[in-house]
Design a protein around this motif. Structure first.
Motif, PDB file in Angstrom:
ATOM      1  N   ALA A 180     -14.366  40.273 -12.631  1.00 48.26           N
ATOM      2  CA  ALA A 180     -15.653  39.614 -12.862  1.00 48.26           C
ATOM      3  C   ALA A 180     -15.479  38.101 -12.925  1.00 48.26           C
ATOM      4  O   ALA A 180     -16.289  37.337 -12.368  1.00 48.26           O
ATOM      5  CB  ALA A 180     -16.282  40.129 -14.158  1.00 48.26           C
ATOM      6  N   ALA A 228     -14.816  36.805  -9.416  1.00 50.67           N
ATOM      7  CA  ALA A 228     -16.043  36.839  -8.620  1.00 50.67           C
ATOM      8  C   ALA A 228     -16.892  35.608  -8.921  1.00 50.67           C
ATOM      9  O   ALA A 228     -17.439  34.968  -8.006  1.00 50.67           O
ATOM     10  CB  ALA A 228     -16.827  38.114  -8.917  1.00 50.67           C
ATOM     11  N   THR A 229     -16.996  35.248 -10.176  1.00 48.06           N
ATOM     12  CA  THR A 229     -17.763  34.060 -10.566  1.00 48.06           C
ATOM     13  C   THR A 229     -17.130  32.791  -9.991  1.00 48.06           C
ATOM     14  O   THR A 229     -17.835  31.907  -9.486  1.00 48.06           O
ATOM     15  CB  THR A 229     -17.835  33.956 -12.102  1.00 48.06           C
ATOM     16  OG1 THR A 229     -18.510  35.116 -12.618  1.00 48.06           O
ATOM     17  CG2 THR A 229     -18.587  32.709 -12.537  1.00 48.06           C
ATOM     18  N   LYS A 242     -17.652  32.562  -6.125  1.00 49.51           N
ATOM     19  CA  LYS A 242     -19.036  32.186  -5.814  1.00 49.51           C
ATOM     20  C   LYS A 242     -19.258  30.705  -6.068  1.00 49.51           C
ATOM     21  O   LYS A 242     -19.976  30.040  -5.303  1.00 49.51           O
ATOM     22  CB  LYS A 242     -20.001  33.018  -6.652  1.00 49.51           C
ATOM     23  CG  LYS A 242     -20.118  34.473  -6.203  1.00 49.51           C
ATOM     24  CD  LYS A 242     -21.065  35.249  -7.102  1.00 49.51           C
ATOM     25  CE  LYS A 242     -22.459  34.654  -7.072  1.00 49.51           C
ATOM     26  NZ  LYS A 242     -23.378  35.375  -7.978  1.00 49.51           N
ATOM     27  N   CYS A 243     -18.655  30.189  -7.125  1.00 52.70           N
ATOM     28  CA  CYS A 243     -18.768  28.760  -7.413  1.00 52.70           C
ATOM     29  C   CYS A 243     -18.150  27.934  -6.295  1.00 52.70           C
ATOM     30  O   CYS A 243     -18.758  26.975  -5.805  1.00 52.70           O
ATOM     31  CB  CYS A 243     -18.095  28.460  -8.756  1.00 52.70           C
ATOM     32  SG  CYS A 243     -18.156  26.707  -9.237  1.00 52.70           S
ATOM     33  N   ARG A 262     -18.347  43.544  -6.229  1.00 49.87           N
ATOM     34  CA  ARG A 262     -18.913  42.701  -7.270  1.00 49.87           C
ATOM     35  C   ARG A 262     -19.649  41.502  -6.685  1.00 49.87           C
ATOM     36  O   ARG A 262     -20.738  41.127  -7.131  1.00 49.87           O
ATOM     37  CB  ARG A 262     -17.809  42.207  -8.208  1.00 49.87           C
ATOM     38  CG  ARG A 262     -17.395  43.230  -9.279  1.00 49.87           C
ATOM     39  CD  ARG A 262     -16.484  42.580 -10.297  1.00 49.87           C
ATOM     40  NE  ARG A 262     -16.313  43.414 -11.457  1.00 49.87           N
ATOM     41  CZ  ARG A 262     -17.135  43.447 -12.505  1.00 49.87           C
ATOM     42  NH1 ARG A 262     -18.212  42.665 -12.494  1.00 49.87           N
ATOM     43  NH2 ARG A 262     -16.912  44.220 -13.529  1.00 49.87           N
ATOM     44  N   LEU A 263     -19.052  40.903  -5.674  1.00 47.03           N
ATOM     45  CA  LEU A 263     -19.686  39.745  -5.031  1.00 47.03           C
ATOM     46  C   LEU A 263     -21.004  40.148  -4.382  1.00 47.03           C
ATOM     47  O   LEU A 263     -21.996  39.414  -4.456  1.00 47.03           O
ATOM     48  CB  LEU A 263     -18.740  39.157  -3.993  1.00 47.03           C
ATOM     49  CG  LEU A 263     -17.480  38.489  -4.554  1.00 47.03           C
ATOM     50  CD1 LEU A 263     -16.446  38.289  -3.455  1.00 47.03           C
ATOM     51  CD2 LEU A 263     -17.829  37.152  -5.210  1.00 47.03           C
ATOM     52  N   ALA A 282     -22.910  42.725  -5.230  1.00 45.84           N
ATOM     53  CA  ALA A 282     -23.863  43.108  -6.270  1.00 45.84           C
ATOM     54  C   ALA A 282     -24.465  41.891  -6.952  1.00 45.84           C
ATOM     55  O   ALA A 282     -25.640  41.892  -7.347  1.00 45.84           O
ATOM     56  CB  ALA A 282     -23.171  43.999  -7.303  1.00 45.84           C
ATOM     57  N   ASP A 283     -23.648  40.830  -7.063  1.00 52.89           N
ATOM     58  CA  ASP A 283     -24.126  39.615  -7.718  1.00 52.89           C
ATOM     59  C   ASP A 283     -25.028  38.780  -6.817  1.00 52.89           C
ATOM     60  O   ASP A 283     -25.632  37.810  -7.235  1.00 52.89           O
ATOM     61  CB  ASP A 283     -22.945  38.756  -8.171  1.00 52.89           C
ATOM     62  CG  ASP A 283     -22.145  39.423  -9.275  1.00 52.89           C
ATOM     63  OD1 ASP A 283     -22.674  40.354  -9.908  1.00 52.89           O
ATOM     64  OD2 ASP A 283     -20.980  39.020  -9.508  1.00 52.89           O
ATOM     65  N   GLY A 284     -25.077  39.186  -5.540  1.00 54.69           N
ATOM     66  CA  GLY A 284     -25.912  38.437  -4.587  1.00 54.69           C
ATOM     67  C   GLY A 284     -25.257  37.148  -4.144  1.00 54.69           C
ATOM     68  O   GLY A 284     -25.916  36.254  -3.666  1.00 54.69           O
TER      69      GLY A 284
END
Length: 270
Positions: free
Chosen positions: A209, A212-213, A216-217, A265-266, A268-270
């Motif tokens: 998790a 994934a954050t 994305k950043c 996860r990526l 699902a997080d959009g």
């Protein structure tokens, strides 16, 4: 205009006996393993090119077996990086780049130049090496990334040097090697090496998790605030950028599961 770059997650290579019957179906012939892996993952880092050259027909065959949007990252020849004076690497670099790797076409991802853990930072030495890296080969654009594994590289001068050449630095999640999470190019390259064979997804869910954050950043043009930058005062271009994340070494048995779970996860997080 896109607000985020493409994030690809993958593994190192596609041939590994413990993956047979776990990642690969028991009945799948070895010759179909690349085709299978490329439908489950979005990138693969090829380690074999570090040890020996390949034929143009081999690269063309790899390209033909994977989807159009799949990407191979190639580890560059050890004969280039394992030398005392990097300025002398020109001929070895030429041999590596002209072996036929451009047969991959748009499926050619970053070229990873990995240096020995004993190689220390010398500004003039590395400036000479970076000056040798071509922007194109046979008309195909090249992306370069370096993996340095000695703590002497954790200095702003090294970060600035890479940025001047638009060369990325590996963001290595490793127990012993230094982490350099700075953005120095128009893409980001992470090697996740703290996995465990005892964890079904290679990395625990909380760690996946967190990554994934971070990915994305990076893809959105930022830099993760929870990773201490080597040159925090330097402002990288905030434009969207492609991101690569490979599960390597640690937890290799479950690396494919880790890459797939991170990609889930990526998504699902959009």
């Amino acid at each position: 205009m896109a607000t985020s770059g493409v994030i690809r997650t993958g593994i190192g290579g596609w041939t590994f006996e413990p993956w047979e019957g776990s990642f690969y179906p028991d009945t799948l012939p070895k010759k179909w393993q690349l085709e299978f892996a490329s439908r489950k993952l979005t990138a693969i880092e090829v380690n074999g090119t570090y040890y020996s050259s390949q034929k143009p027909e081999t690269f063309a065959k790899w390209a033909a077996e994977v989807p159009e949007d799949f990407v191979f990252s190639l580890k560059a020849s050890r004969f280039v990086t394992n030398r005392r004076v990097l300025a002398d690497a020109g001929e070895s670099m030429r041999k590596f780049l002209t072996q036929g790797l451009t047969e991959l076409g748009t499926r050619l991802g970053p070229i990873l130049w990995q240096f020995a853990p004993t190689k220390k930072f010398d500004a003039d030495d590395f400036a000479a090496f970076l000056a040798l890296l071509p922007e194109t080969q046979d008309g195909l654009g090249l992306r370069h990334v370096v993996e340095v594994r000695h703590p002497s590289f954790q200095v702003p001068e090294f970060i600035a040097l890479l940025a001047r050449h638009n060369v990325a630095v590996v963001c290595a999640d490793h127990a012993d090697y230094p982490m350099l999470p700075d953005v120095t190019a128009d893409f980001v390259y992470c090697r996740l090496q703290k996995g465990s064979d005892d964890v079904s997804t290679c990395y625990p869910e909380d760690d996946l998790a967190a990554w994934a954050t971070r990915l994305k950043c990076y893809a959105g043009g930022g830099r993760p605030g929870d990773l201490a930058a080597i040159a925090p005062e330097r402002q990288a271009d905030a434009a969207p950028r492609d991101v690569f994340a490979f599960f390597i070494t640690g937890g290799k048995v479950n690396a494919p599961a880790g890459a797939q779970r991170l990609q889930e996860r990526l998504a699902a997080d959009g």
